[in-house]
Design an enzyme around this catalytic site. Structure first.
Site, PDB file in Angstrom:
ATOM      1  N   ARG A 112       0.322  -0.894  -0.064  1.00  0.00           N
ATOM      2  CA  ARG A 112       0.116  -0.235  -0.141  1.00  0.00           C
ATOM      3  C   ARG A 112       1.026   1.154   0.049  1.00  0.00           C
ATOM      4  O   ARG A 112       2.317   1.658   0.141  1.00  0.00           O
ATOM      5  CB  ARG A 112      -0.646  -0.171   1.215  1.00  0.00           C
ATOM      6  CG  ARG A 112      -0.331   0.231   2.594  1.00  0.00           C
ATOM      7  CD  ARG A 112      -1.253   0.163   3.780  1.00  0.00           C
ATOM      8  NE  ARG A 112      -0.949   0.677   4.926  1.00  0.00           N
ATOM      9  CZ  ARG A 112      -0.766   0.255   5.991  1.00  0.00           C
ATOM     10  NH1 ARG A 112      -2.743   0.818   6.349  1.00  0.00           N
ATOM     11  NH2 ARG A 112      -0.505   0.524   7.262  1.00  0.00           N
ATOM     12  N   ASN A 150      -6.014   7.164   3.337  1.00  0.00           N
ATOM     13  CA  ASN A 150      -5.615   6.489   4.968  1.00  0.00           C
ATOM     14  C   ASN A 150      -3.950   6.700   5.270  1.00  0.00           C
ATOM     15  O   ASN A 150      -3.489   6.695   4.583  1.00  0.00           O
ATOM     16  CB  ASN A 150      -6.254   5.051   4.813  1.00  0.00           C
ATOM     17  CG  ASN A 150      -6.392   4.364   5.677  1.00  0.00           C
ATOM     18  OD1 ASN A 150      -6.664   4.493   6.716  1.00  0.00           O
ATOM     19  ND2 ASN A 150      -4.641   3.449   6.243  1.00  0.00           N
ATOM     20  N   GLU A 151      -4.225   6.970   6.168  1.00  0.00           N
ATOM     21  CA  GLU A 151      -2.997   7.819   6.929  1.00  0.00           C
ATOM     22  C   GLU A 151      -1.796   8.209   5.841  1.00  0.00           C
ATOM     23  O   GLU A 151      -0.525   7.894   5.143  1.00  0.00           O
ATOM     24  CB  GLU A 151      -2.341   6.585   7.602  1.00  0.00           C
ATOM     25  CG  GLU A 151      -2.789   5.628   8.190  1.00  0.00           C
ATOM     26  CD  GLU A 151      -3.136   4.756   9.208  1.00  0.00           C
ATOM     27  OE1 GLU A 151      -3.185   4.415  10.433  1.00  0.00           O
ATOM     28  OE2 GLU A 151      -2.101   3.666   8.324  1.00  0.00           O
ATOM     29  N   GLU A 313      -8.761   5.516  14.491  1.00  0.00           N
ATOM     30  CA  GLU A 313      -8.161   3.674  15.147  1.00  0.00           C
ATOM     31  C   GLU A 313      -7.690   3.548  16.162  1.00  0.00           C
ATOM     32  O   GLU A 313      -6.433   3.736  16.596  1.00  0.00           O
ATOM     33  CB  GLU A 313      -6.995   3.242  13.801  1.00  0.00           C
ATOM     34  CG  GLU A 313      -8.036   3.258  12.503  1.00  0.00           C
ATOM     35  CD  GLU A 313      -6.758   3.224  11.949  1.00  0.00           C
ATOM     36  OE1 GLU A 313      -5.660   2.548  12.187  1.00  0.00           O
ATOM     37  OE2 GLU A 313      -6.768   3.175   9.868  1.00  0.00           O
ATOM     38  N   TRP A 321       2.251  -7.491  11.958  1.00  0.00           N
ATOM     39  CA  TRP A 321       1.838  -7.667  10.646  1.00  0.00           C
ATOM     40  C   TRP A 321       2.596  -8.985  10.398  1.00  0.00           C
ATOM     41  O   TRP A 321       3.572  -9.905  11.286  1.00  0.00           O
ATOM     42  CB  TRP A 321       2.941  -7.275   9.242  1.00  0.00           C
ATOM     43  CG  TRP A 321       1.350  -5.526   9.395  1.00  0.00           C
ATOM     44  CD1 TRP A 321       1.193  -5.371   9.801  1.00  0.00           C
ATOM     45  CD2 TRP A 321       2.148  -4.724   8.406  1.00  0.00           C
ATOM     46  NE1 TRP A 321       0.100  -3.935   9.561  1.00  0.00           N
ATOM     47  CE2 TRP A 321       1.396  -3.710   8.590  1.00  0.00           C
ATOM     48  CE3 TRP A 321       3.213  -4.247   7.744  1.00  0.00           C
ATOM     49  CZ2 TRP A 321       1.369  -1.874   7.793  1.00  0.00           C
ATOM     50  CZ3 TRP A 321       3.294  -3.450   6.560  1.00  0.00           C
ATOM     51  CH2 TRP A 321       2.024  -2.654   6.579  1.00  0.00           C
TER      52      TRP A 321
END
Length: 680
Positions: A112, A150-151, A313, A321
């Site tokens: 990502r 996102n972020e 979040e 991960w």
């Protein structure tokens, strides 16, 4: 204009990915969310291929059903634009959208955030998908707001694609207008780096030795921030044009991004992603490490952007991960503790990440509230407890303000320049940590202040004390602002390596500390680093305490008779010379310390400032954080126990614990990871 979240009560929610799960699970998931008292569900930010399976072909059926089902259960939906993860068809057809390393190697599809902000192709395709989505959902009664991307700048915060080099060249032209101005700002006469054509101007590239021009590096960070904001603006403009009644925000807080500017220009409020467990797994060999408690300072920075904000979040399980970040599970009570940590610091909306742990992909160990099996667990029970408490207190707390008399000051320029400049960047980090610990362990609530060209005296006058440990870059305008602040009664303290650089990162031809010298009444007559093999000099503080003078020592020369020496060096060739001084200036006073702060020094100086640590109301062990939110003359005191052991506190007057309705006074035991919210 201050941008803040406006809620009538504290509200909870959860992140959900309907595209990850069989549709047969959705109804039961939403039903249980509603039973847990959730208001919001956040979705969509990684689903571009679902919305656009091939270029120009759009499909909303899956999310239409997911949103409709959420609406059936009275849940409000926050929709994310899906640009954090471009589809495989997009990166395959348009490889120019991919980010590139400083070495010129292209990143590839498969994770990502592998795109670049300045690709005209990516901006065009992002605009199309955002436009299609907002037009489709602008009138849906369930959708209340949008999260951009996102972020931003997570995983990757530097960009070197051909599009970035080209955009940087245009950015530099707009900023400097002429090559002579650019060469002057970057000091290119040094090492014969002078540019004679705009075509020669690029983002930094590998050099021999690998030490790019520092002034060029500083502008590169500014450019990256502007590029990120420009990319977000493309989406914000589309969302506001087509859905003016739905709010717009984004989430996360990462490097090389001026979040204050982005929020002020584009967003309705700022949202943060809070993962305190990072603090428990990052090795910290410093004195009295804060661990998960360090996230309170992160939240203070968020509060400087939006006084009332959202958590999009909130960590709810062990994190990991498949390749990194093996974190332990939150111990019983910590999930609740971290939720109240966020609320104590200004969050009026908290959404847990995530509803259920993913069964596929890189984050199969980044656990949510529910486990893979969907059976009841202690995390669900803990969230249920929090939710029931929030329903009791949410209307009281929402919209209230955090209360602090002291602020730790920084600036984006110094943070970005200090990444590269080892003569003060590491010191700023050490001193910041020392002051944060001093605030926490001495129960002094504190704010963060980011100094900007727009900062006004009224913004600073809210605080009795400002602490700006090592502002290497400090302009005449900023020095004048601090002089006015002190004249009107404020107290301010600086550390070594202050005030010697201008906005380009070049040094003034002035005695250190530059434009601050008049305020603090001293100049620096000599300085030295403390070598690893040398005995560390000492500081005699008011003749009562002997403190270590680690890392760096400035020997101060008094420029005015009204300067009081409150600390002198010993055990060094500069024996007896001033190390720490105080000068009364107008109604206030300034302090200058020729060193790097540690916890002991910061704690002693806090006593000098006579800040409210609420000793008239409590006796608290170090393990307890104290935070205050207040509204309409009523104070709500949060006492948070970060210890795995019970902590005894003394409450010196009667308070009502609004989580239980019980009166709290005299001796009280706070259980491991427990929380009190007291009303007075």
């Amino acid at each position: 204009m201050v941008k803040k979240l406006v809620e009538d009560k504290i509200k909870l929610g959860v992140c959900y990915y309907p595209e990850h799960w069989s549709e047969e699970l959705w109804e039961d998931d939403y039903r249980r969310m509603k039973e847990l008292g959730f208001t919001y569900v956040r979705m969509g930010e990684f689903a571009w291929t679902i919305f656009e399976p091939e270029e120009g072909v759009f499909s909303f059926e899956l999310f239409d059903r997911a949103v409709a089902k959420a609406h059936e259960y009275g849940l409000k939906v926050i929709m994310g634009t899906p640009t954090a993860t471009p589809p495989a068809w997009l990166t395959h057809k348009y490889p120019e959208v991919l980010n590139v390393t400083q070495d010129g190697i292209s990143y590839q599809h498969g994770a990502r955030r592998h795109y670049n902000y300045n690709s005209e192709t990516y901006q065009r395709l992002s605009s199309i998908i955002v436009t299609k989505m907002v037009k489709h959902y602008k009138d849906h009664p369930a959708i209340v707001g949008w999260q951009i991307d996102n972020e931003l700048n997570c995983e990757m915060d530097v960009f070197y694609s051909e599009a970035d080099h080209k955009a940087f060249r245009e950015w530099a032209k707009a900023k400097y207008e002429t090559l002579d101005n650019l060469n002057q700002a970057w000091g290119t006469v040094f090492w014969n780096q002078t540019y004679t054509s705009w075509d020669q101007v690029y983002l930094t590239r590998k050099t021999v030795p690998n030490s790019p021009n520092p002034h060029h590096m500083l502008d590169e960070k500014r450019f990256i921030s502007d590029s990120t904001i420009s990319f977000a603006k493309v989406q914000a403009d589309i969302l506001r044009k087509h859905a003016p009644d739905q709010w717009v925000t984004t989430n996360g807080m990462f490097n090389h991004l001026d979040n204050h500017k982005m929020t002020n220009e584009l967003l309705d409020f700022f949202a943060y992603d809070s993962y305190p467990n990072f603090g428990r797994v990052i090795e910290d060999k410093s004195e009295k490490p804060l661990r998960d408690r360090k996230w309170s300072w992160n939240l203070s920075i968020v509060r400087s952007i939006s006084p009332n904000f959202a958590i999009f979040e909130q960590q709810s399980g062990p994190g990991g991960w498949v390749t990194r970040m093996e974190q332990p599970s939150p111990k019983p009570g910590q999930l609740r503790l971290w939720t109240y940590q966020s609320i104590a610091h200004g969050a009026d909306m908290v959404m847990y990440f995530r509803w259920r742990t993913a069964t596929k992909g890189t984050e199969i160990y980044w656990h949510g509230i529910n486990d893979y099996h969907n059976l009841p667990n202690r995390r669900v029970k803990e969230v249920d407890k929090v939710s029931k408490e929030i329903q009791l207190i949410g209307e009281k707390i929402a919209g209230s303000s955090y209360k602090a008399e002291v602020a730790l000051v920084t600036s984006y320029d110094n943070e970005w320049d200090g990444e590269f400049d080892k003569w003060y960047g590491p010191y700023a980090s050490k001193s910041k940590d020392a002051w944060i610990k001093a605030f926490q362990y001495n129960h002094v609530p504190a704010d963060a202040v980011y100094l900007r060209n727009e900062t006004t005296i009224n913004e600073l006058k809210k605080y009795k004390v400002l602490i700006y440990p090592h502002p290497a870059i400090l302009t005449k305008q900023q020095a004048e602002l601090f002089k006015e602040y002190v004249k009107e009664g404020g107290k301010i303290i600086f550390g070594c390596r202050s005030g010697y650089k201008d906005e380009t990162g070049q040094t003034y031809m002035k005695a250190f500390p530059g434009y601050l010298a008049d305020l603090v009444g001293v100049t620096v007559e000599d300085f030295t680093r403390v070598a690893p093999f040398e005995e560390v000099p000492s500081i005699n503080f008011k003749g009562e305490n002997v403190l270590e003078a680690n890392d760096f020592n400035e020997i101060l020369h008094l420029q005015s008779d009204d300067v009081e020496v409150i600390g002198t060096y010993s055990n060094a060739y500069f024996e007896g010379k001033p190390a720490l001084v105080k000068r009364n200036y107008g109604l206030g006073s300034s302090y200058y310390f020729g060193g790097v702060f540690n916890l002991e020094q910061a704690s002693l100086l806090l006593k000098e400032f006579e800040l409210n640590n609420y000793q008239d109301q409590f006796e608290l062990p170090e393990e307890i954080e104290l935070a205050i939110r207040h509204n309409d003359g009523i104070e709500y005191t949060f006492l948070l126990n970060y210890s795995e052991r019970p902590q005894e506190i003394i409450v010196k007057k009667e308070f009502r614990n609004i989580l239980t309705g019980n009166i709290v006074t005299n001796k009280h035991t706070l259980n491991p990871y427990d929380v009190l919210v007291l009303e007075s």
